[in-house]
Design an enzyme around this catalytic site. Sequence first.
Site, PDB file in Angstrom:
ATOM      1  CG  ASP A   1      -1.997   1.033   1.219  1.00 36.65           C
ATOM      2  OD1 ASP A   1      -2.227   1.639   0.140  1.00 36.65           O
ATOM      3  OD2 ASP A   1      -2.623   1.249   2.264  1.00 36.65           O
ATOM      4  CG  HIS A   2       1.074   4.031  -2.848  1.00 41.00           C
ATOM      5  ND1 HIS A   2       0.239   4.030  -3.935  1.00 41.00           N
ATOM      6  CD2 HIS A   2       2.260   3.543  -3.289  1.00 41.00           C
ATOM      7  CE1 HIS A   2       0.883   3.566  -4.986  1.00 41.00           C
ATOM      8  NE2 HIS A   2       2.110   3.255  -4.620  1.00 41.00           N
TER       9      HIS A   2
ATOM     10  CG  HIS B   1      -7.723   4.759   1.417  1.00 41.77           C
ATOM     11  ND1 HIS B   1      -7.694   4.147   2.656  1.00 41.77           N
ATOM     12  CD2 HIS B   1      -7.969   6.074   1.659  1.00 41.77           C
ATOM     13  CE1 HIS B   1      -7.909   5.055   3.603  1.00 41.77           C
ATOM     14  NE2 HIS B   1      -8.068   6.216   3.025  1.00 41.77           N
ATOM     15  CG  HIS B   2      -3.461   3.623  -3.697  1.00 41.62           C
ATOM     16  ND1 HIS B   2      -2.523   4.636  -3.861  1.00 41.62           N
ATOM     17  CD2 HIS B   2      -4.663   4.189  -3.980  1.00 41.62           C
ATOM     18  CE1 HIS B   2      -3.141   5.751  -4.224  1.00 41.62           C
ATOM     19  NE2 HIS B   2      -4.437   5.500  -4.298  1.00 41.62           N
ATOM     20  N   PRO B   3      -4.515  -0.754  -1.542  1.00 45.59           N
ATOM     21  CG  PRO B   3      -6.391  -1.890  -0.728  1.00 45.59           C
ATOM     22  CD  PRO B   3      -5.887  -0.514  -1.075  1.00 45.59           C
TER      23      PRO B   3
END
Length: 571
Positions: free
Chosen positions: A360-361, A510-512
């Site tokens: 994630d970021h 919110h980039h899983p």
Amino acid sequence: MSTTTASKGVQFALLEGRLLAGDIDKAGFIAQATELGLPRADIADAADKFIAIAVNQAVRSADLRASYDYIVVGSGAAGSVVARRLAEKRDTRVLLLEAGGNDLHASILVTETWFYSQGGEFDWAFSAEPDAHVNQRSIAQAMGKALGGGTSINGMVWARGHQHDFDYWERAADDSAWGYRHVLDIYRRIEDWHGAPDPARRGSGGEVFVQPAPDAAPIASAFLAGAAGLGIPTFADQNGAMQEGPGGGAITNVRIRDGRRLNMPASYLYPVMDQDNLTVLRNAHVRRLTSDGDTITGVEFEWRGSIHSVAASAEVVLSAGAIQTPKLLMLSGIGDQAQLDRFGIPVLSALPGVGQNFQDHPIIGGGLWEAPGPLPTRNNAAEANLFTKSRPGLATPDLHLWQVEAPYLSEVTMQYASENVWSISPGLARPESRGFLRLKSANPYDAVEIHANMLGDARDLIALREGMRIAREIGNSEAMKPFVKREILPGPVEGEALDDLIRNGAMSMHHPTCTAKMGRDDMSVVDAKLRVYGVKNLRIADGSVMPRITTGNTQAPCVIIGERLAEILND
């Protein structure tokens, strides 16, 4: 923002939603849409289209088939694409299952306040387990729960990813079709770019409308000027040449048109939802995959209070996202044998990589300034961003900084917010930390455990220290002075105090991704054709198949994953 003050684009889309729901008839739609001052031909065409969609989907859902050619689970950035491309073959019957509801709501469509949707009714509202690396905090992990999935609650950013990302994917998959050259061809084909012309890299006339944030606020240009003062080049386009080099800053590419969000259903699904070969079920919660031996035969799902089992004569495509897709795999007997044995789930395919490699970021809510007066938000309130390197020897930019026209802070650092404040938030585009997912039970309604391990690798903290330094230098630069009354965060903190601020301010972008990765090693879950190892008739198309997270927001690369699978299936 009330619907009465929303843009014409938002108000028109809300009328379309009422037409779909049967809350307004054609005459009422035309009358109210006409008051918005839109072209009458556009109004009439939209009325006919959405009435046709409503009628068609009512008929399709009232008479579910026992079997479809393809079942697609999830309507997000990739799922919408796959369903559309399959449905373009009119003799192919497609069932698309979405656990969330309708997407034509003001809280989804209005662009400037998109972040309020996170944690609300259109978000699964997942949270990672408390972790010492973020001071025992539980980091929120937003995942869209509506038609459009994450594209209905995200920041509407279109970030293609760096050239090196796709070169890595090509090597991991041992397939040139995942490399940058072919990916660039797909981007050119699907885009409808409304920015500085760049025919070698940008396309026009495709499904995906993209433009630089229109009429961006003056503070966005000041942010880029401040970055230029540090030697960070600026570009007319955040994508294109900027994503082939060492970094730079630009006005943000956004999926916004006429003041409204364009999620992926707007571009891919609604144009074909009046076709009788496409059935779209909302509020359909998939419980597990069904199988016969090593062949996936269909899905079991709950819908309208009943459990349904529907077969797929060709294939099932999982596009439920990097949290829900591994969960469905494990519930269906595909995953690490020890985990499955723990809950008495019969093993269909022992794949230890399912749920591993979580990436994630991180973004740090720790840069805050007070403006001399009110600072109105425009577009997505994050109209300028930049990529740069935390240290010179890196081949690819690893830092991603955002100028946000509002306080973008964690639940801890939010205590420093006051009136007329704005943020510069440094994020990590290429994290070294890796987490994992675990089942809590065999109950399909229980969320998985998310062990994000954010900042777990010491290299990530070192990089973010540099990100905080850059944010502070830009925020206090000469170019930003018209927008600065005082600096609130981070201030002149160093050492452990700075590390503590980073840990307290750490949030998810919110980039899983990457939890069912594509590759050829023992931890890979899918091959280059996105087929799940060890079973037949099952593929995955979503962010979970990324071997490594892309440099920037993940919406656009997930669309690429959907388009690649469509190419594979339609060969």
